[in-house]
Write a protein that holds these residues in place. Structure first.
Motif, mmCIF file in Angstrom:
data_model
loop_
_atom_site.group_PDB
_atom_site.id
_atom_site.type_symbol
_atom_site.label_atom_id
_atom_site.label_comp_id
_atom_site.label_asym_id
_atom_site.label_seq_id
_atom_site.Cartn_x
_atom_site.Cartn_y
_atom_site.Cartn_z
ATOM 1 N N ALA A 13 0.835 -1.196 0.000
ATOM 2 C CA ALA A 13 0.000 0.000 0.000
ATOM 3 C C ALA A 13 0.873 1.251 0.000
ATOM 4 O O ALA A 13 0.599 2.216 -0.728
ATOM 5 N N ALA A 14 1.949 1.245 0.779
ATOM 6 C CA ALA A 14 2.845 2.395 0.840
ATOM 7 C C ALA A 14 3.528 2.611 -0.509
ATOM 8 O O ALA A 14 3.598 3.744 -1.003
ATOM 9 N N ALA A 15 4.008 1.544 -1.124
ATOM 10 C CA ALA A 15 4.682 1.661 -2.417
ATOM 11 C C ALA A 15 3.706 2.171 -3.472
ATOM 12 O O ALA A 15 4.073 3.019 -4.306
ATOM 13 N N ALA A 16 2.457 1.700 -3.421
ATOM 14 C CA ALA A 16 1.467 2.119 -4.408
ATOM 15 C C ALA A 16 1.165 3.605 -4.273
ATOM 16 O O ALA A 16 1.032 4.320 -5.272
ATOM 17 N N VAL A 17 1.071 4.093 -3.031
ATOM 18 C CA VAL A 17 0.801 5.518 -2.804
ATOM 19 C C VAL A 17 1.960 6.356 -3.333
ATOM 20 O O VAL A 17 1.755 7.348 -4.037
ATOM 21 N N LEU A 18 3.173 5.939 -3.027
ATOM 22 C CA LEU A 18 4.340 6.703 -3.471
ATOM 23 C C LEU A 18 4.436 6.721 -4.993
ATOM 24 O O LEU A 18 4.648 7.772 -5.606
ATOM 25 N N LEU A 19 4.261 5.572 -5.609
ATOM 26 C CA LEU A 19 4.391 5.503 -7.072
ATOM 27 C C LEU A 19 3.266 6.275 -7.762
ATOM 28 O O LEU A 19 3.476 6.847 -8.839
ATOM 29 N N ALA A 20 2.098 6.338 -7.120
ATOM 30 C CA ALA A 20 0.986 7.091 -7.709
ATOM 31 C C ALA A 20 1.300 8.588 -7.715
ATOM 32 O O ALA A 20 0.757 9.338 -8.520
ATOM 33 N N GLU A 21 2.183 9.019 -6.807
ATOM 34 C CA GLU A 21 2.537 10.429 -6.714
ATOM 35 C C GLU A 21 3.709 10.805 -7.618
ATOM 36 O O GLU A 21 4.055 11.984 -7.712
ATOM 37 N N ALA A 22 4.316 9.829 -8.243
ATOM 38 C CA ALA A 22 5.442 10.131 -9.128
ATOM 39 C C ALA A 22 4.908 10.830 -10.380
ATOM 40 O O ALA A 22 4.075 10.293 -11.093
ATOM 41 N N ALA A 23 5.385 12.047 -10.607
ATOM 42 C CA ALA A 23 4.842 12.856 -11.700
ATOM 43 C C ALA A 23 5.536 12.569 -13.029
ATOM 44 O O ALA A 23 4.958 12.782 -14.094
ATOM 45 N N THR A 24 6.767 12.112 -12.961
ATOM 46 C CA THR A 24 7.527 11.891 -14.195
ATOM 47 C C THR A 24 8.127 10.488 -14.190
ATOM 48 O O THR A 24 8.225 9.847 -13.135
ATOM 49 N N ALA A 25 8.541 10.036 -15.353
ATOM 50 C CA ALA A 25 9.188 8.727 -15.454
ATOM 51 C C ALA A 25 10.461 8.692 -14.613
ATOM 52 O O ALA A 25 10.797 7.671 -14.015
ATOM 53 N N LEU A 31 11.896 6.343 -7.420
ATOM 54 C CA LEU A 31 11.095 5.751 -6.346
ATOM 55 C C LEU A 31 11.154 4.236 -6.389
ATOM 56 O O LEU A 31 11.216 3.569 -5.356
ATOM 57 N N THR A 32 11.110 3.687 -7.592
ATOM 58 C CA THR A 32 11.181 2.238 -7.739
ATOM 59 C C THR A 32 12.495 1.717 -7.167
ATOM 60 O O THR A 32 12.512 0.705 -6.464
ATOM 61 N N ARG A 33 13.589 2.421 -7.456
ATOM 62 C CA ARG A 33 14.886 1.998 -6.907
ATOM 63 C C ARG A 33 14.870 2.007 -5.386
ATOM 64 O O ARG A 33 15.363 1.080 -4.739
ATOM 65 N N VAL A 34 14.314 3.065 -4.803
ATOM 66 C CA VAL A 34 14.258 3.162 -3.344
ATOM 67 C C VAL A 34 13.375 2.049 -2.772
ATOM 68 O O VAL A 34 13.735 1.395 -1.788
ATOM 69 N N CYS A 35 12.227 1.829 -3.392
ATOM 70 C CA CYS A 35 11.310 0.794 -2.910
ATOM 71 C C CYS A 35 11.953 -0.592 -3.006
ATOM 72 O O CYS A 35 11.777 -1.426 -2.112
ATOM 73 N N LEU A 36 12.709 -0.833 -4.068
ATOM 74 C CA LEU A 36 13.391 -2.125 -4.213
ATOM 75 C C LEU A 36 14.425 -2.291 -3.106
ATOM 76 O O LEU A 36 14.524 -3.347 -2.476
ATOM 77 N N ARG A 37 15.197 -1.238 -2.856
ATOM 78 C CA ARG A 37 16.258 -1.302 -1.846
ATOM 79 C C ARG A 37 15.672 -1.492 -0.456
ATOM 80 O O ARG A 37 16.224 -2.196 0.382
ATOM 81 N N ALA A 38 14.530 -0.847 -0.207
ATOM 82 C CA ALA A 38 13.906 -0.904 1.114
ATOM 83 C C ALA A 38 13.063 -2.162 1.305
ATOM 84 O O ALA A 38 12.533 -2.390 2.386
ATOM 85 N N GLY A 39 12.928 -2.969 0.246
ATOM 86 C CA GLY A 39 12.135 -4.187 0.377
ATOM 87 C C GLY A 39 10.637 -3.930 0.290
ATOM 88 O O GLY A 39 9.842 -4.677 0.836
ATOM 89 N N PHE A 40 10.258 -2.837 -0.405
ATOM 90 C CA PHE A 40 8.838 -2.542 -0.600
ATOM 91 C C PHE A 40 8.365 -3.032 -1.964
ATOM 92 O O PHE A 40 7.173 -3.028 -2.254
ATOM 93 N N LEU A 41 9.323 -3.396 -2.797
ATOM 94 C CA LEU A 41 9.034 -4.012 -4.093
ATOM 95 C C LEU A 41 10.064 -5.112 -4.284
ATOM 96 O O LEU A 41 11.102 -5.111 -3.632
ATOM 97 N N TRP A 42 9.805 -6.040 -5.196
ATOM 98 C CA TRP A 42 10.843 -7.006 -5.545
ATOM 99 C C TRP A 42 10.974 -7.023 -7.059
ATOM 100 O O TRP A 42 10.051 -6.642 -7.776
ATOM 101 N N ARG A 43 12.131 -7.406 -7.531
ATOM 102 C CA ARG A 43 12.394 -7.376 -8.967
ATOM 103 C C ARG A 43 12.661 -8.771 -9.502
ATOM 104 O O ARG A 43 13.404 -9.543 -8.913
ATOM 105 N N CYS A 44 12.032 -9.049 -10.628
ATOM 106 C CA CYS A 44 12.334 -10.281 -11.346
ATOM 107 C C CYS A 44 13.568 -9.991 -12.189
ATOM 108 O O CYS A 44 13.524 -9.149 -13.093
#
Ligand SMILES: [Zn+2]
Length: 69
Positions: A13-25, A31-44
């Motif tokens: 939910a936190a990652a979704a809120v943050l990414l929804a606020e991202a205005a530019t690519a 944000l995606t990099r930060v979320c991945l590092r913090a364990g809020f997202l995972w990468r294939c």
């Protein structure tokens, strides 16, 4: 003791809120990099797709890493 499922949902939910606020690519990528590092997202790694913790497997069949959710 934390409840793993609740934690995954809370982080998602936190990652979704943050990414929804991202205005530019650029912001979204940062944000995606930060979320991945913090364990809020995972990468294939094979497809370089980012997934929420509540997603248990990538579309290509790679499973979410152990210990994240
Ligand atoms: Zn994949």
């Amino acid at each position: 003791m934390s409840t793993p499922l609740l934690e995954a949902e809370t982080r998602t939910a936190a990652a979704a809120v943050l990414l929804a606020e991202a205005a530019t690519a650029h912001e979204r990528a940062a944000l995606t990099r930060v979320c991945l590092r913090a364990g809020f997202l995972w990468r294939c790694h094979p497809c370089k797709e980012s997934h929420y913790l509540t997603t248990e497997a990538c579309g290509c069949g790679v499973k979410r890493p152990e210990g994240l959710a």
